[in-house]
Enzyme design. Sequence first.
Site, PDB file in Angstrom:
ATOM      1  CB  SER A 124       7.023   5.080   6.688  1.00 22.11           C
ATOM      2  OG  SER A 124       6.034   4.969   7.688  1.00 22.11           O
ATOM      3  CE1 TYR A 148       3.619   3.091   2.724  1.00 21.23           C
ATOM      4  CE2 TYR A 148       3.387   2.888   5.109  1.00 21.23           C
ATOM      5  CZ  TYR A 148       3.755   3.623   3.994  1.00 21.23           C
ATOM      6  OH  TYR A 148       4.263   4.896   4.150  1.00 21.23           O
ATOM      7  CE  LYS A 152       7.120   4.205   2.374  1.00 21.25           C
ATOM      8  NZ  LYS A 152       7.400   5.074   1.215  1.00 21.25           N
TER       9      LYS A 152
HETATM   10  N1  LIG Z   1       1.393  10.833   4.514  1.00 24.11           N
HETATM   11  C1  LIG Z   1       2.110  10.388   5.535  1.00 24.11           C
HETATM   12  O1  LIG Z   1       1.781  10.609   6.703  1.00 24.11           O
HETATM   13  C2  LIG Z   1       3.376   9.602   5.307  1.00 24.11           C
HETATM   14  C3  LIG Z   1       4.166   9.234   6.396  1.00 24.11           C
HETATM   15  C4  LIG Z   1       5.350   8.546   6.170  1.00 24.11           C
HETATM   16  C5  LIG Z   1       5.750   8.257   4.874  1.00 24.11           C
HETATM   17  N2  LIG Z   1       4.974   8.607   3.822  1.00 24.11           N
HETATM   18  C6  LIG Z   1       5.445   8.281   2.482  1.00 24.11           C
HETATM   19  O2  LIG Z   1       5.637   9.482   1.756  1.00 24.11           O
HETATM   20  C7  LIG Z   1       5.301   9.282   0.383  1.00 24.11           C
HETATM   21  C8  LIG Z   1       4.239  10.294  -0.013  1.00 24.11           C
HETATM   22  O3  LIG Z   1       3.129  10.147   0.851  1.00 24.11           O
HETATM   23  P1  LIG Z   1       1.815  10.975   0.594  1.00 24.11           P
HETATM   24  O4  LIG Z   1       1.038  10.972   1.853  1.00 24.11           O
HETATM   25  O5  LIG Z   1       2.144  12.273  -0.047  1.00 24.11           O
HETATM   26  O6  LIG Z   1       1.096  10.009  -0.445  1.00 24.11           O
HETATM   27  P2  LIG Z   1       0.243  10.373  -1.757  1.00 24.11           P
HETATM   28  O7  LIG Z   1      -0.460   9.136  -2.168  1.00 24.11           O
HETATM   29  O8  LIG Z   1      -0.547  11.598  -1.549  1.00 24.11           O
HETATM   30  O9  LIG Z   1       1.417  10.712  -2.795  1.00 24.11           O
HETATM   31  C9  LIG Z   1       2.086   9.723  -3.519  1.00 24.11           C
HETATM   32  C10 LIG Z   1       2.053  10.149  -4.968  1.00 24.11           C
HETATM   33  O10 LIG Z   1       2.782   9.187  -5.733  1.00 24.11           O
HETATM   34  C11 LIG Z   1       2.051   8.900  -6.902  1.00 24.11           C
HETATM   35  N3  LIG Z   1       2.463   7.560  -7.318  1.00 24.11           N
HETATM   36  C12 LIG Z   1       2.256   6.377  -6.679  1.00 24.11           C
HETATM   37  N4  LIG Z   1       2.871   5.387  -7.329  1.00 24.11           N
HETATM   38  C13 LIG Z   1       3.496   5.944  -8.399  1.00 24.11           C
HETATM   39  C14 LIG Z   1       4.307   5.442  -9.451  1.00 24.11           C
HETATM   40  N5  LIG Z   1       4.626   4.140  -9.545  1.00 24.11           N
HETATM   41  N6  LIG Z   1       4.770   6.307 -10.380  1.00 24.11           N
HETATM   42  C15 LIG Z   1       4.472   7.624 -10.323  1.00 24.11           C
HETATM   43  N7  LIG Z   1       3.713   8.155  -9.342  1.00 24.11           N
HETATM   44  C16 LIG Z   1       3.235   7.323  -8.397  1.00 24.11           C
HETATM   45  C17 LIG Z   1       0.586   9.057  -6.549  1.00 24.11           C
HETATM   46  O11 LIG Z   1      -0.223   9.385  -7.654  1.00 24.11           O
HETATM   47  C18 LIG Z   1       0.639  10.205  -5.539  1.00 24.11           C
HETATM   48  O12 LIG Z   1       0.455  11.461  -6.175  1.00 24.11           O
HETATM   49  C19 LIG Z   1       4.832   7.835   0.257  1.00 24.11           C
HETATM   50  O13 LIG Z   1       5.922   7.059  -0.192  1.00 24.11           O
HETATM   51  C20 LIG Z   1       4.458   7.456   1.672  1.00 24.11           C
HETATM   52  O14 LIG Z   1       4.655   6.083   1.903  1.00 24.11           O
HETATM   53  C21 LIG Z   1       3.804   9.284   4.003  1.00 24.11           C
END
Ligand SMILES: NC(=O)c1ccc[n+]([C@@H]2O[C@H](COP(=O)([O-])OP(=O)(O)OC[C@H]3O[C@@H](n4cnc5c(N)ncnc54)[C@H](O)[C@@H]3O)[C@@H](O)[C@H]2O)c1
Length: 198
Positions: A124, A148, A152
Amino acid sequence: MKILVTGGAGYIGSHTVLQLIAAGHQVVVVDDFSNAKASVAGRLEELSGTSIPIHSFDVADLDKLNDLFDAEDFDAVVHFAGYKAVGESVANPLDYYGNNIGATISLLQAMDRHEVRHLVFSSSATVYGADPIVPMTEGLPTSATNPYGWTKVMIEQVLRDLAVAQPDNRIALLRYFNPVGAHPRDRSARTPQPCQTT
Ligand SMILES: NC(=O)c1ccc[n+]([C@@H]2O[C@H](COP(=O)([O-])OP(=O)(O)OC[C@H]3O[C@@H](n4cnc5c(N)ncnc54)[C@H](O)[C@@H]3O)[C@@H](O)[C@H]2O)c1
């Protein structure tokens, strides 16, 4: 390639699954549905027109992961599974450190045991800390302002250490903050579920 997508039922993961399938890859998903709806599975199959193996378990569960890696011959992993809500991480830091770091360590152990050497980690832009220098470049120091973000920063460090210890690994850290569809190649991306970003 056969690619494991952790968190593949989530917001970014589900779009990535569709893009990978459209690019001709075989995809297997692991997601514990802690932040995804069960209906995503059917929607992904509907949109991709193909059957997608989706395993519902916690990526931190090393036994289940090893069983999956035994059964599937993965070429690469894209790791999205993790909690992502900044405010929630301040209120419940142990949940965030436990889940995000625990899941990543188990995943890396299973990959190592099965000699899977290609990983893309969904980091991130939060790793640039409170007062980032603009433009943000990869060489800038990293820090965080909340648990959080620290998960990362810590996971990135684990992956850098692993890359030193095992130079055969090919690891990419994506520090993005753009919404799905922002990249020109994604403009036609279809939406499998409402955005659950918090
Ligand atoms: N959405 C954003 O803008 C953004 C930006 C930068 C980084 N990220 C990173 O990208 C990744 C995905 O983000 P997102 O927005 O799709 O989030 P999200 O919550 O929609 O997706 C994460 C998925 O991981 C699953 N999950 C969580 N912990 C788990 C575990 N221990 N075992 C199995 N499944 C698990 C959840 O059920 C969910 O479906 C995350 O790591 C987040 O930190 C997201």
